[in-house]
Write a protein that holds these residues in place. Sequence first.
Motif, PDB file in Angstrom:
ATOM      1  N   MET A  15       0.826  -1.200   0.000  1.00  0.00           N
ATOM      2  CA  MET A  15       0.000   0.000   0.000  1.00  0.00           C
ATOM      3  C   MET A  15       0.869   1.261   0.000  1.00  0.00           C
ATOM      4  N   LEU A  16       2.010   1.205   0.691  1.00  0.00           N
ATOM      5  CA  LEU A  16       2.937   2.331   0.669  1.00  0.00           C
ATOM      6  C   LEU A  16       3.461   2.561  -0.747  1.00  0.00           C
ATOM      7  N   GLY A  17       3.747   1.459  -1.454  1.00  0.00           N
ATOM      8  CA  GLY A  17       4.178   1.577  -2.840  1.00  0.00           C
ATOM      9  C   GLY A  17       3.126   2.257  -3.691  1.00  0.00           C
ATOM     10  N   ALA A  18       1.859   1.901  -3.477  1.00  0.00           N
ATOM     11  CA  ALA A  18       0.768   2.544  -4.209  1.00  0.00           C
ATOM     12  C   ALA A  18       0.700   4.025  -3.865  1.00  0.00           C
ATOM     13  N   TYR A  19       0.879   4.337  -2.590  1.00  0.00           N
ATOM     14  CA  TYR A  19       0.809   5.727  -2.125  1.00  0.00           C
ATOM     15  C   TYR A  19       1.898   6.580  -2.772  1.00  0.00           C
ATOM     16  N   LEU A  20       3.071   5.988  -2.961  1.00  0.00           N
ATOM     17  CA  LEU A  20       4.207   6.731  -3.498  1.00  0.00           C
ATOM     18  C   LEU A  20       4.174   6.860  -5.012  1.00  0.00           C
ATOM     19  N   THR A  21       3.429   5.984  -5.682  1.00  0.00           N
ATOM     20  CA  THR A  21       3.456   5.974  -7.149  1.00  0.00           C
ATOM     21  C   THR A  21       2.161   6.431  -7.805  1.00  0.00           C
ATOM     22  N   VAL A  22       1.079   6.546  -7.024  1.00  0.00           N
ATOM     23  CA  VAL A  22      -0.219   6.927  -7.586  1.00  0.00           C
ATOM     24  C   VAL A  22      -0.593   8.301  -7.057  1.00  0.00           C
TER      25      VAL A  22
END
Length: 220
Positions: A159-166
């Motif tokens: 979810m952190l990855g999604a937060y940083l890329t979206v």
Amino acid sequence: MFGLAVIVLIVFSILLLSEALSKAKLVDNEVSRKLVHMGTGCVVAFSPYFIEWRYIQLLCVMFLVVILLSLKYKIFKGIHSVKRVTKGEILYALGIGACAFLEPAPWIFVAAILHLAIADALAAVVGVKWGKRTRYVLLSHGKTMLGSLTFFYTSMLIMLGAYLTVDHQSLPAPFLLFVAIPAILTLLENVSWYGLDNITIPIMSIVLLSAFTGEQFLAI
């Protein structure tokens, strides 16, 4: 079609490598299966950025056919030779295929499949290898606290990855993204037995992320 051919080549290379490692006794069968899950899942997860949905759907059908043929003719013995009762390898292909046919937003597809490929696989490996002392029984099925925590924290990282890329405006509130969704998926992983988590986890990921962000997918 070139992109599809490249992805097919990578997926089959992962299958062959896993089988070779299993036959050479470099990894046990459980690790061999999880290597296939993690490798193929990560490749397929990012495929919407390279090929069209129809090709991803075709890839999933091809993968399911290969798994069924392997079961029948004992082609990839390493991924089928587990002691517990499960048809996880079939359900794994079905789970990814179901997500592909839903055609969610590409970033949601990535998050959903990474939960299956990384979070679920790591939870299983960590639980089996190091979680025996944290074992508990839920409705007559054995689980481990260490495995569940591994799933939860890996989900948070996804979810952190999604937060940083979206675009942040399209994402739900941080509490929902980093706590509520991982907690729901961890609970679902605990109650999805006999390999059913291979279907329930990615589909629930799509449902939750789509519901909280307002994104649409084909089934709506």
